[in-house]
Design a protein around this motif. Structure first.
Motif, PDB file in Angstrom:
ATOM      1  N   VAL A  22       0.812  -1.201  -0.057  1.00 30.00           N
ATOM      2  CA  VAL A  22      -0.120   0.075   0.033  1.00 30.00           C
ATOM      3  C   VAL A  22       0.958   1.297   0.018  1.00 30.00           C
ATOM      4  O   VAL A  22       1.985   1.259   0.325  1.00 30.00           O
ATOM      5  CB  VAL A  22      -0.988  -0.012   1.412  1.00 30.00           C
ATOM      6  CG1 VAL A  22      -1.965  -1.064   1.281  1.00 30.00           C
ATOM      7  CG2 VAL A  22      -0.216   0.066   2.477  1.00 30.00           C
ATOM      8  N   TYR A  23       0.372   2.170  -0.326  1.00 29.82           N
ATOM      9  CA  TYR A  23       0.940   3.661  -0.150  1.00 29.82           C
ATOM     10  C   TYR A  23       0.380   4.417   1.010  1.00 29.82           C
ATOM     11  O   TYR A  23      -0.909   4.504   0.864  1.00 29.82           O
ATOM     12  CB  TYR A  23       0.742   4.443  -1.613  1.00 29.82           C
ATOM     13  CG  TYR A  23       1.560   3.933  -2.646  1.00 29.82           C
ATOM     14  CD1 TYR A  23       2.832   4.253  -2.909  1.00 29.82           C
ATOM     15  CD2 TYR A  23       0.854   2.929  -3.468  1.00 29.82           C
ATOM     16  CE1 TYR A  23       3.628   3.803  -3.937  1.00 29.82           C
ATOM     17  CE2 TYR A  23       1.601   2.381  -4.482  1.00 29.82           C
ATOM     18  CZ  TYR A  23       3.092   2.774  -4.849  1.00 29.82           C
ATOM     19  OH  TYR A  23       3.519   2.253  -5.938  1.00 29.82           O
ATOM     20  N   VAL A  24       0.977   4.862   1.739  1.00 30.18           N
ATOM     21  CA  VAL A  24       0.496   5.621   3.019  1.00 30.18           C
ATOM     22  C   VAL A  24       1.163   7.029   3.115  1.00 30.18           C
ATOM     23  O   VAL A  24       2.426   7.105   3.282  1.00 30.18           O
ATOM     24  CB  VAL A  24       0.463   4.824   4.597  1.00 30.18           C
ATOM     25  CG1 VAL A  24       0.188   5.584   5.428  1.00 30.18           C
ATOM     26  CG2 VAL A  24       0.217   3.533   4.151  1.00 30.18           C
ATOM     27  N   GLY A  25       0.502   8.143   3.327  1.00 26.24           N
ATOM     28  CA  GLY A  25       0.914   9.637   3.519  1.00 26.24           C
ATOM     29  C   GLY A  25       1.120   9.840   5.096  1.00 26.24           C
ATOM     30  O   GLY A  25      -0.082   9.444   5.760  1.00 26.24           O
ATOM     31  N   GLY A  26       2.100  10.452   5.357  1.00 28.34           N
ATOM     32  CA  GLY A  26       1.847  11.084   6.860  1.00 28.34           C
ATOM     33  C   GLY A  26       3.302  11.689   7.189  1.00 28.34           C
ATOM     34  O   GLY A  26       3.810  12.235   6.210  1.00 28.34           O
ATOM     35  N   LEU A  27       3.444  11.928   8.563  1.00 29.18           N
ATOM     36  CA  LEU A  27       4.518  12.785   8.978  1.00 29.18           C
ATOM     37  C   LEU A  27       5.589  11.823   9.277  1.00 29.18           C
ATOM     38  O   LEU A  27       5.377  10.963  10.136  1.00 29.18           O
ATOM     39  CB  LEU A  27       4.144  13.450   9.902  1.00 29.18           C
ATOM     40  CG  LEU A  27       5.103  14.633  10.840  1.00 29.18           C
ATOM     41  CD1 LEU A  27       5.262  15.682   9.704  1.00 29.18           C
ATOM     42  CD2 LEU A  27       4.659  15.233  11.938  1.00 29.18           C
ATOM     43  N   LEU A  28       6.839  11.977   8.927  1.00 27.54           N
ATOM     44  CA  LEU A  28       7.900  10.866   9.206  1.00 27.54           C
ATOM     45  C   LEU A  28       8.775  11.222  10.298  1.00 27.54           C
ATOM     46  O   LEU A  28       8.932  12.601  10.406  1.00 27.54           O
ATOM     47  CB  LEU A  28       9.117  10.811   7.780  1.00 27.54           C
ATOM     48  CG  LEU A  28      10.132   9.853   8.201  1.00 27.54           C
ATOM     49  CD1 LEU A  28       9.695   8.415   7.988  1.00 27.54           C
ATOM     50  CD2 LEU A  28      11.076  10.088   7.387  1.00 27.54           C
ATOM     51  N   HIS A  75      13.275  13.764   8.466  1.00 33.00           N
ATOM     52  CA  HIS A  75      12.685  13.667   9.781  1.00 33.00           C
ATOM     53  C   HIS A  75      11.860  14.655   9.823  1.00 33.00           C
ATOM     54  O   HIS A  75      12.150  15.998   9.534  1.00 33.00           O
ATOM     55  CB  HIS A  75      13.601  13.693  10.798  1.00 33.00           C
ATOM     56  CG  HIS A  75      12.799  13.632  12.131  1.00 33.00           C
ATOM     57  ND1 HIS A  75      12.256  12.671  12.776  1.00 33.00           N
ATOM     58  CD2 HIS A  75      13.044  14.682  13.402  1.00 33.00           C
ATOM     59  CE1 HIS A  75      11.929  13.053  14.031  1.00 33.00           C
ATOM     60  NE2 HIS A  75      12.094  14.453  14.180  1.00 33.00           N
ATOM     61  N   GLY A  76      10.291  14.888  10.360  1.00 33.65           N
ATOM     62  CA  GLY A  76       9.571  16.014  10.390  1.00 33.65           C
ATOM     63  C   GLY A  76       8.930  16.386   9.290  1.00 33.65           C
ATOM     64  O   GLY A  76       8.042  17.290   9.201  1.00 33.65           O
ATOM     65  N   LYS A  77       9.306  15.717   8.184  1.00 36.30           N
ATOM     66  CA  LYS A  77       8.477  16.070   6.673  1.00 36.30           C
ATOM     67  C   LYS A  77       7.340  15.087   6.353  1.00 36.30           C
ATOM     68  O   LYS A  77       7.238  14.097   6.821  1.00 36.30           O
ATOM     69  CB  LYS A  77       9.603  15.931   5.697  1.00 36.30           C
ATOM     70  CG  LYS A  77      10.722  16.752   6.067  1.00 36.30           C
ATOM     71  CD  LYS A  77      10.941  17.939   5.178  1.00 36.30           C
ATOM     72  CE  LYS A  77      12.223  18.454   5.357  1.00 36.30           C
ATOM     73  NZ  LYS A  77      12.444  19.521   6.341  1.00 36.30           N
ATOM     74  N   ARG A  78       6.437  15.699   5.637  1.00 39.88           N
ATOM     75  CA  ARG A  78       5.314  14.979   5.266  1.00 39.88           C
ATOM     76  C   ARG A  78       5.920  13.861   3.939  1.00 39.88           C
ATOM     77  O   ARG A  78       6.523  14.694   2.859  1.00 39.88           O
ATOM     78  CB  ARG A  78       4.247  15.755   4.742  1.00 39.88           C
ATOM     79  CG  ARG A  78       3.312  16.445   5.812  1.00 39.88           C
ATOM     80  CD  ARG A  78       2.269  17.397   5.590  1.00 39.88           C
ATOM     81  NE  ARG A  78       1.266  16.727   4.552  1.00 39.88           N
ATOM     82  CZ  ARG A  78       0.424  17.364   3.931  1.00 39.88           C
ATOM     83  NH1 ARG A  78       0.392  18.530   4.070  1.00 39.88           N
ATOM     84  NH2 ARG A  78      -0.757  16.570   3.505  1.00 39.88           N
ATOM     85  N   VAL A  79       5.538  12.769   4.175  1.00 39.96           N
ATOM     86  CA  VAL A  79       5.877  11.785   3.033  1.00 39.96           C
ATOM     87  C   VAL A  79       4.916  10.788   2.361  1.00 39.96           C
ATOM     88  O   VAL A  79       4.068  10.567   3.300  1.00 39.96           O
ATOM     89  CB  VAL A  79       7.189  11.100   3.478  1.00 39.96           C
ATOM     90  CG1 VAL A  79       8.426  11.875   3.665  1.00 39.96           C
ATOM     91  CG2 VAL A  79       6.901  10.100   4.677  1.00 39.96           C
ATOM     92  N   VAL A  80       5.240  10.227   1.183  1.00 37.28           N
ATOM     93  CA  VAL A  80       4.450   9.118   1.220  1.00 37.28           C
ATOM     94  C   VAL A  80       5.421   7.814   1.007  1.00 37.28           C
ATOM     95  O   VAL A  80       6.404   7.667   0.396  1.00 37.28           O
ATOM     96  CB  VAL A  80       3.392   9.213  -0.013  1.00 37.28           C
ATOM     97  CG1 VAL A  80       2.825   7.816  -0.617  1.00 37.28           C
ATOM     98  CG2 VAL A  80       2.758  10.302  -0.093  1.00 37.28           C
ATOM     99  N   VAL A  81       4.967   6.623   1.477  1.00 39.51           N
ATOM    100  CA  VAL A  81       5.498   5.729   1.483  1.00 39.51           C
ATOM    101  C   VAL A  81       4.970   4.352   1.039  1.00 39.51           C
ATOM    102  O   VAL A  81       3.977   4.352   1.150  1.00 39.51           O
ATOM    103  CB  VAL A  81       6.278   5.342   3.115  1.00 39.51           C
ATOM    104  CG1 VAL A  81       7.251   6.240   3.553  1.00 39.51           C
ATOM    105  CG2 VAL A  81       5.148   4.830   4.102  1.00 39.51           C
ATOM    106  N   ALA A  82       5.783   3.536   0.280  1.00 38.64           N
ATOM    107  CA  ALA A  82       5.060   2.287  -0.237  1.00 38.64           C
ATOM    108  C   ALA A  82       5.673   0.836   0.607  1.00 38.64           C
ATOM    109  O   ALA A  82       6.632   1.083   0.930  1.00 38.64           O
ATOM    110  CB  ALA A  82       5.433   2.052  -1.532  1.00 38.64           C
ATOM    111  N   GLY A  83       4.650   0.107   0.990  1.00 41.32           N
ATOM    112  CA  GLY A  83       5.305  -0.839   1.877  1.00 41.32           C
ATOM    113  C   GLY A  83       4.234  -1.933   1.837  1.00 41.32           C
ATOM    114  O   GLY A  83       3.092  -1.847   1.656  1.00 41.32           O
TER     115      GLY A  83
END
Length: 89
Positions: A22-28, A75-83
């Motif tokens: 899935v792809y999930v967006g949030g604050l890393l 760190h502290g940035k908004r990102v989208v991760v796939a996993g």
């Protein structure tokens, strides 16, 4: 990329995503003992228990597999991760 889940959406239906990519967006957050993706926007996080809106991240072989230098810079940035989702039991 506009087609991704929020952390809270993923957690609400986590069993249906088990084993899926899935792809999930949030604050890393990537710091000592804090390698997670938090829900965004912050206004939707329970201020008394923000861990309820957080997922832990790691590589398939553990956290050492990830590019720690790059993730530290994010760190502290908004990102989208796939996993692939693996529910710890």
């Amino acid at each position: 990329m506009d087609d991704f889940l929020s952390v809270n959406d993923l957690l609400a239906e986590k069993n249906s995503y088990e084993g899926q990519t899935v792809y999930v967006g949030g604050l890393l957050l990537f710091d000592f003992e804090e390698n997670c993706l938090n829900h965004w926007p912050r206004s939707e996080i329970d201020p008394h228990n923000w861990y309820k809106s957080s997922i832990w991240i790691s590589g398939s072989q553990g956290i050492d597999e990830l590019n720690q230098s790059t993730l530290s810079n994010w760190h502290g940035k908004r990102v989208v991760v796939a996993g692939k989702i693996k529910i710890a039991g």
